[in-house]
Scaffold this motif. Structure first.
Motif, PDB file in Angstrom:
ATOM      1  N   THR A 700      40.510  34.987  33.693  1.00 48.82           N
ATOM      2  CA  THR A 700      39.245  35.444  33.131  1.00 48.82           C
ATOM      3  C   THR A 700      39.439  36.801  32.465  1.00 48.82           C
ATOM      4  OG1 THR A 700      38.631  36.462  35.235  1.00 48.82           O
ATOM      5  CG2 THR A 700      37.888  34.204  34.852  1.00 48.82           C
ATOM      6  N   TYR A 701      38.501  37.184  31.617  1.00 46.65           N
ATOM      7  CA  TYR A 701      38.594  38.436  30.879  1.00 46.65           C
ATOM      8  C   TYR A 701      38.084  39.636  31.678  1.00 46.65           C
ATOM      9  CZ  TYR A 701      39.931  35.927  26.667  1.00 46.65           C
ATOM     10  OH  TYR A 701      40.606  35.170  25.751  1.00 46.65           O
ATOM     11  N   PHE A 702      37.298  39.403  32.707  1.00 47.89           N
ATOM     12  CA  PHE A 702      36.908  40.482  33.599  1.00 47.89           C
ATOM     13  C   PHE A 702      36.564  39.881  34.954  1.00 47.89           C
ATOM     14  CE2 PHE A 702      33.043  39.192  31.417  1.00 47.89           C
ATOM     15  CZ  PHE A 702      32.103  39.106  32.430  1.00 47.89           C
ATOM     16  N   ASP A 703      36.560  40.708  35.964  1.00 48.34           N
ATOM     17  CA  ASP A 703      36.349  40.267  37.332  1.00 48.34           C
ATOM     18  C   ASP A 703      34.857  40.182  37.616  1.00 48.34           C
ATOM     19  OD1 ASP A 703      36.363  39.709  40.003  1.00 48.34           O
ATOM     20  OD2 ASP A 703      37.800  41.272  40.549  1.00 48.34           O
ATOM     21  N   LEU A 704      34.364  38.959  37.851  1.00 44.12           N
ATOM     22  CA  LEU A 704      32.950  38.763  38.123  1.00 44.12           C
ATOM     23  C   LEU A 704      32.505  39.485  39.395  1.00 44.12           C
ATOM     24  CD1 LEU A 704      31.987  35.047  37.332  1.00 44.12           C
ATOM     25  CD2 LEU A 704      30.996  37.115  36.363  1.00 44.12           C
ATOM     26  N   ARG A 705      33.436  39.727  40.312  1.00 45.47           N
ATOM     27  CA  ARG A 705      33.045  40.393  41.553  1.00 45.47           C
ATOM     28  C   ARG A 705      32.612  41.830  41.308  1.00 45.47           C
ATOM     29  NH1 ARG A 705      38.311  39.837  45.017  1.00 45.47           N
ATOM     30  NH2 ARG A 705      39.068  40.645  43.016  1.00 45.47           N
ATOM     31  N   THR A 706      33.226  42.462  40.298  1.00 41.73           N
ATOM     32  CA  THR A 706      32.891  43.865  40.027  1.00 41.73           C
ATOM     33  C   THR A 706      31.759  44.018  39.025  1.00 41.73           C
ATOM     34  OG1 THR A 706      34.545  43.984  38.249  1.00 41.73           O
ATOM     35  CG2 THR A 706      35.287  44.506  40.484  1.00 41.73           C
ATOM     36  N   PHE A 707      31.482  42.969  38.252  1.00 45.80           N
ATOM     37  CA  PHE A 707      30.404  43.057  37.261  1.00 45.80           C
ATOM     38  C   PHE A 707      29.696  41.704  37.161  1.00 45.80           C
ATOM     39  CE2 PHE A 707      28.628  43.501  32.914  1.00 45.80           C
ATOM     40  CZ  PHE A 707      27.912  44.670  33.130  1.00 45.80           C
ATOM     41  N   ALA A 769      20.194  42.932  14.852  1.00 47.02           N
ATOM     42  CA  ALA A 769      19.027  43.566  15.458  1.00 47.02           C
ATOM     43  C   ALA A 769      19.276  45.023  15.808  1.00 47.02           C
ATOM     44  CB  ALA A 769      18.616  42.802  16.714  1.00 47.02           C
ATOM     45  N   GLY A 770      20.465  45.517  15.644  1.00 53.04           N
ATOM     46  CA  GLY A 770      20.776  46.903  15.984  1.00 53.04           C
ATOM     47  C   GLY A 770      22.160  47.004  16.578  1.00 53.04           C
ATOM     48  N   ARG A 771      22.656  48.189  16.795  1.00 52.91           N
ATOM     49  CA  ARG A 771      23.964  48.373  17.377  1.00 52.91           C
ATOM     50  C   ARG A 771      23.959  47.908  18.828  1.00 52.91           C
ATOM     51  NH1 ARG A 771      28.121  48.518  14.546  1.00 52.91           N
ATOM     52  NH2 ARG A 771      29.202  49.744  16.124  1.00 52.91           N
ATOM     53  N   PRO A 772      25.008  47.213  19.248  1.00 50.31           N
ATOM     54  CA  PRO A 772      25.022  46.731  20.632  1.00 50.31           C
ATOM     55  C   PRO A 772      25.269  47.869  21.601  1.00 50.31           C
ATOM     56  CG  PRO A 772      27.116  46.255  19.576  1.00 50.31           C
ATOM     57  CD  PRO A 772      26.231  46.832  18.506  1.00 50.31           C
ATOM     58  N   PRO A 773      24.835  47.692  22.851  1.00 49.15           N
ATOM     59  CA  PRO A 773      25.128  48.678  23.880  1.00 49.15           C
ATOM     60  C   PRO A 773      26.584  48.626  24.275  1.00 49.15           C
ATOM     61  CG  PRO A 773      23.385  47.147  24.550  1.00 49.15           C
ATOM     62  CD  PRO A 773      24.002  46.643  23.286  1.00 49.15           C
ATOM     63  N   GLY A 774      26.872  49.062  25.484  1.00 48.84           N
ATOM     64  CA  GLY A 774      28.254  49.232  25.920  1.00 48.84           C
ATOM     65  C   GLY A 774      29.104  47.996  25.792  1.00 48.84           C
ATOM     66  N   VAL A 775      30.402  48.159  25.922  1.00 48.02           N
ATOM     67  CA  VAL A 775      31.374  47.098  25.719  1.00 48.02           C
ATOM     68  C   VAL A 775      32.149  46.878  27.010  1.00 48.02           C
ATOM     69  CG1 VAL A 775      33.408  46.407  24.428  1.00 48.02           C
ATOM     70  CG2 VAL A 775      31.593  47.666  23.283  1.00 48.02           C
ATOM     71  N   VAL A 776      32.370  45.626  27.378  1.00 46.33           N
ATOM     72  CA  VAL A 776      33.281  45.300  28.461  1.00 46.33           C
ATOM     73  C   VAL A 776      34.615  44.963  27.842  1.00 46.33           C
ATOM     74  CG1 VAL A 776      33.764  43.704  30.317  1.00 46.33           C
ATOM     75  CG2 VAL A 776      31.437  44.464  29.935  1.00 46.33           C
ATOM     76  N   GLU A 777      35.599  45.779  28.029  1.00 42.16           N
ATOM     77  CA  GLU A 777      36.893  45.531  27.411  1.00 42.16           C
ATOM     78  C   GLU A 777      37.557  44.313  28.044  1.00 42.16           C
ATOM     79  OE1 GLU A 777      38.144  46.837  24.902  1.00 42.16           O
ATOM     80  OE2 GLU A 777      36.848  48.548  24.567  1.00 42.16           O
ATOM     81  N   PRO A 778      37.991  43.351  27.233  1.00 39.87           N
ATOM     82  CA  PRO A 778      38.643  42.163  27.788  1.00 39.87           C
ATOM     83  C   PRO A 778      40.048  42.495  28.252  1.00 39.87           C
ATOM     84  CG  PRO A 778      38.616  42.058  25.397  1.00 39.87           C
ATOM     85  CD  PRO A 778      37.809  43.270  25.776  1.00 39.87           C
TER      86      PRO A 778
END
Length: 778
Positions: A700-707, A769-778
């Motif tokens: 996976t690209y990020f850990d679901l347990r932490t986010f 619709a506008g600039r996106p908020p924060g990014v989750v780095e893969p």
């Protein structure tokens, strides 16, 4: 005056009559009367009816002095009925839980139509439930559907002419003086006049009746209508059918306003006679078989009509039996050819058409000779299969090359979801936006025959690999899909390929799985990259997706970070549509509906079943409803007992977006559905007990347990506890969901499809619709 009158004739069904009557009296909608008619049955049916009448004042017992048949028994019930609407059951049928509630809601939505068509399923003697092969014809689409007239949906005559899948407005029956005829095979003599004289008809896409099938009815879905789509073709009194159709045509003759329906009814009669001969011919004595064909020939000559379809009152053409559409009145419906055999979804084949012609000719000897010829031709085709397939492939290649020499048509667009799946997902949302915003562009949807009914009527459906398919790929300016197009496709100058993808990626894709042998076969990554070289645009729902697409598919495409079109519906649907969807699925108003949708496991050869849905539901209690949806790759439902109280298997439902709207919470694991569902701002519970195995196989690209988007569980006990305690919708879960939504759903405003079409078709820019908020780095 009760809302519903349920009429149940009973004759030699003592073993099943208890269950039938209980299924009516135990409905959560109590405003009913049950008229149980003892057709002078020689067993205990009469005593059973009296027992129920003694216990429940809603039961009206009727005892006939002599056995008259189901038709006169139903008439006896109709004469005593007082309800607004009449339902007809056989003594071994049963109503599904919540059926009358769903009927009441649908009748109110559609302003009290004359007729309400609803779904049914078969329960075999083994206990297995088999869906009606024509159930999808009742799909009402994504939005509220008003009632319609028969001429608006002539394909409704393609449904089996049975009496127990409809709710009839009682004053409509009285106005039209509709009664059941005596004799066998009386269903068509009732059903066709009912359908053709109704001024308003509405569909309900829900199983409301269970039909019991005995041991001698077969064990598969095709056994529901042996040989054809007509009831009673395996035995009974086949010669009665001639008098019944005489009654139908006599009624058409008495009503000049119905005369235009004669061609359709005639062709349905021919199909019925063919089905009867195929189903009963082997049981008839030798002389009776020839006599049946002679009677059939005389009957067809007496009632034959001129070749051609019907005419609309305004001069347009109404389709005849060869191309009649489905019952559904919704935007997501258009149907295949009128089924004439058990191969209903593919339409009648050449063999059936030949048998139908021979029944009309009435020659048994010719019938047998040509049947043998058809059989020998089929065997010859099988023997010459490789040669025939090779010639067919060569013809398709030549056709495609010829089409590529012709100009690309700027007013054509072709769409596909996973190469032939039902209408929906991001391509479906974009197809609807194309029709709305660029009506000059004619759209085509690539779909397999069994999913053709999901395609909107105004959209052309083509079968993968057909000549029309290759024409569409060669001549269309816009090619839109969520999976790779055919590897043999040669993109032409002037063509625009839009890759919508199938959601926000959590599991690794593209180049990021090239070292995962459990995920990709040899050469598959290279094929994916060759397909990516054809992409002009790739859709993205957030910055995370944008970074993944750029790295995992290195190619010269433009990313449209505008949001995902398939989530637009979530932000346009109101409370009324949500209530309608819940009612259509049979979800009680105050129940908590949990959608359980785990994803596919690449490292397993068998379906992954971390939870036992039946056991989980028992532990949760009656306040919960569990909707189970197996991943399409498994090709089978998640539970063995379908549509048990509180447990609904929705694996075959054509629209996962509808299921999301109808549910109160999502229970999933690594499915990209969690990103869409979070945009609804409804609770999400992650159950991922095989994290180590999944990470090793797919990654996976990020850990679901932490986010995570909500609560995380690791066992069945934790799943039950998180729902019973209410933690699934608590403050901590809400905070997690808000953070997840902010990162992954920045453009969810119901206008993603519009932004994509305006950019791709009209060249408009700066539509986000506008600039996106924060990014989750893969």
């Amino acid at each position: 005056m009760p809302r519903f009158s349920v009429i149940v004739p009973a004759y030699k069904v003592q073993a099943h009559l208890h269950a039938c009557l209980r299924s009516v009296l135990e409905q959560s909608y109590p405003d009913l009367e049950l008229l149980a008619v003892d057709d002078c049955s020689p067993d205990s049916c009469g005593a059973i009816i009296d027992e129920f009448a003694a216990r429940d004042a809603r039961v009206v017992p009727l005892h006939l002095p002599r056995t008259s048949g189901s038709g006169p028994a139903r008439n006896a019930g109709l004469a005593r009925a007082c309800g607004d609407y009449v339902l007809l059951l056989d003594g071994d049928d049963s109503l599904t839980p919540g059926a009358l509630d769903a009927l009441a809601v649908r009748l109110k939505e559609t302003e009290e139509p004359d007729l309400l068509l609803y779904g049914h399923a078969y329960v075999l003697w083994t206990g297995e439930e088999v869906p009606d092969p024509f159930a999808d014809r009742l799909a009402a689409g994504d939005g509220p559907v008003p009632s319609f007239r028969p001429e608006d949906r002539p394909g409704l005559l393609a449904l089996p002419p049975v009496v127990w899948n409809k709710a009839y407005r009682r004053d409509f029956l009285e106005r039209e003086l509709l009664l059941f005829p005596p004799g066998g095979h009386g269903d068509p003599a009732w059903t066709y006049p009912v359908l053709l004289t109704a001024k308003s008809i509405a569909p309900l896409d829900r199983v409301c009746v269970h039909r019991r099938r005995g041991r001698h009815h077969g064990t598969g879905a095709g056994a529901s209508y042996p040989g054809a789509v007509f009831p009673g073709t395996g035995g009974g009194r086949p010669f009665d059918v001639f008098a019944q159709y005489d009654r139908v045509f006599a009624r058409l003759a008495d009503r000049p306003d119905l005369a235009r329906w004669r061609p359709v009814v005639f062709h349905r009669m021919v199909d019925h006679l063919t089905a009867l001969f195929e189903g009963c011919g082997r049981q008839l004595p030798r002389g009776a078989r020839a006599e049946f064909l002679r009677r059939a020939r005389a009957h067809c000559r007496r009632h034959r009509v001129r070749r051609g379809g019907l005419r609309r009152p305004n001069g347009g053409s109404l389709p005849g039996p060869a191309n009649a559409g489905p019952v559904s009145a919704g935007p997501a419906s258009a149907g295949p050819a009128l089924p004439g055999t058990a191969r209903a979804e593919a339409g009648p084949g050449a063999g059936h058409r030949m048998r139908r012609l021979l029944v009309r000719l009435g020659s048994r000897r010719t019938y047998r000779l040509l049947s043998l010829a058809v059989l020998q031709a089929r065997r010859a085709r099988r023997a010459a299969g490789p040669v025939g397939r090779g010639l067919g492939a060569a013809a398709l290649r030549l056709h495609y090359r010829t089409q590529r020499l012709l100009p690309v048509r700027a007013d054509r667009a072709v769409f596909a979801s996973h190469g032939g799946q039902p209408y929906g997902c991001n391509p479906g949302a974009l197809e609807a936006a194309f029709r709305e915003l660029a009506p000059r562009i004619r759209t085509t949807w690539i779909t397999r025959p069994e999913h053709r009914h999901t395609v909107p009527p105004c959209t052309r459906g083509v079968r993968p690999g057909s000549f029309a398919y290759w024409t569409a790929l060669a001549r269309s300016r816009y090619l839109v899909g969520n999976a790779p197009f055919d590897a043999r496709l040669r993109k032409r100058p002037g063509q625009i390929v839009v890759q919508t993808q199938a959601g926000t990626p959590l599991k690794r894709v593209g180049l990021d799985v090239r070292d995962r042998p459990a995920v990709v076969r040899e050469g598959e990554v290279e094929r994916l990259l060759r397909d990516a070289d054809r992409w002009d645009y790739v859709l993205s729902g957030n910055r995370h997706s944008t970074l993944v697409w750029e790295r995992a598919f290195p190619a010269a495409f433009t990313i449209l970070e505008y949001g995902l079109p398939r989530t637009d519906r979530f932000h346009r649907a109101g409370a009324e549509e949500t209530a309608r969807l819940r009612a259509s699925l049979g979800i009680p108003p105050h129940a908590v509906a949990v959608l359980y949708a785990p994803t596919f496991r690449d490292y397993r050869r068998t379906p992954y079943r971390p939870l036992d849905p039946e056991r989980v539901l028992r532990r949760l209690g009656p306040g919960f409803v569990l909707l189970t949806r197996a991943h399409p790759a498994y090709g089978e439902p998640m539970v063995r007992v379908r549509d048990a109280p509180g447990l609904l298997d929705v694996s075959g439902h054509p629209s996962v977006e509808s299921l999301c709207l109808a549910s109160d919470a999502l229970l999933t694991d690594y499915s990209s559905l969690m990103f869409d569902y979070t945009g609804l701002d409804r609770p999400v519970v992650i159950h991922a007990e095989d994290r180590e195995a999944y990470e090793a196989a797919r990654g996976t690209y990020f850990d679901l347990r932490t986010f995570p988007p909500g609560e995380v569980t690791h066992s069945e006990d934790e799943v039950v506890d998180v729902f019973l305690s209410g933690r699934y919708g608590g403050m901590r879960a809400a905070r997690r969901r808000a953070a997840f939504r902010e990162r992954f759903c920045p453009y969810d405003d119901g206008r993603a499809a519009e932004r994509v079409v305006r950019h791709v078709v009209f060249g408009e820019r700066g539509l986000a619709a506008g600039r996106p908020p924060g990014v989750v780095e893969p």
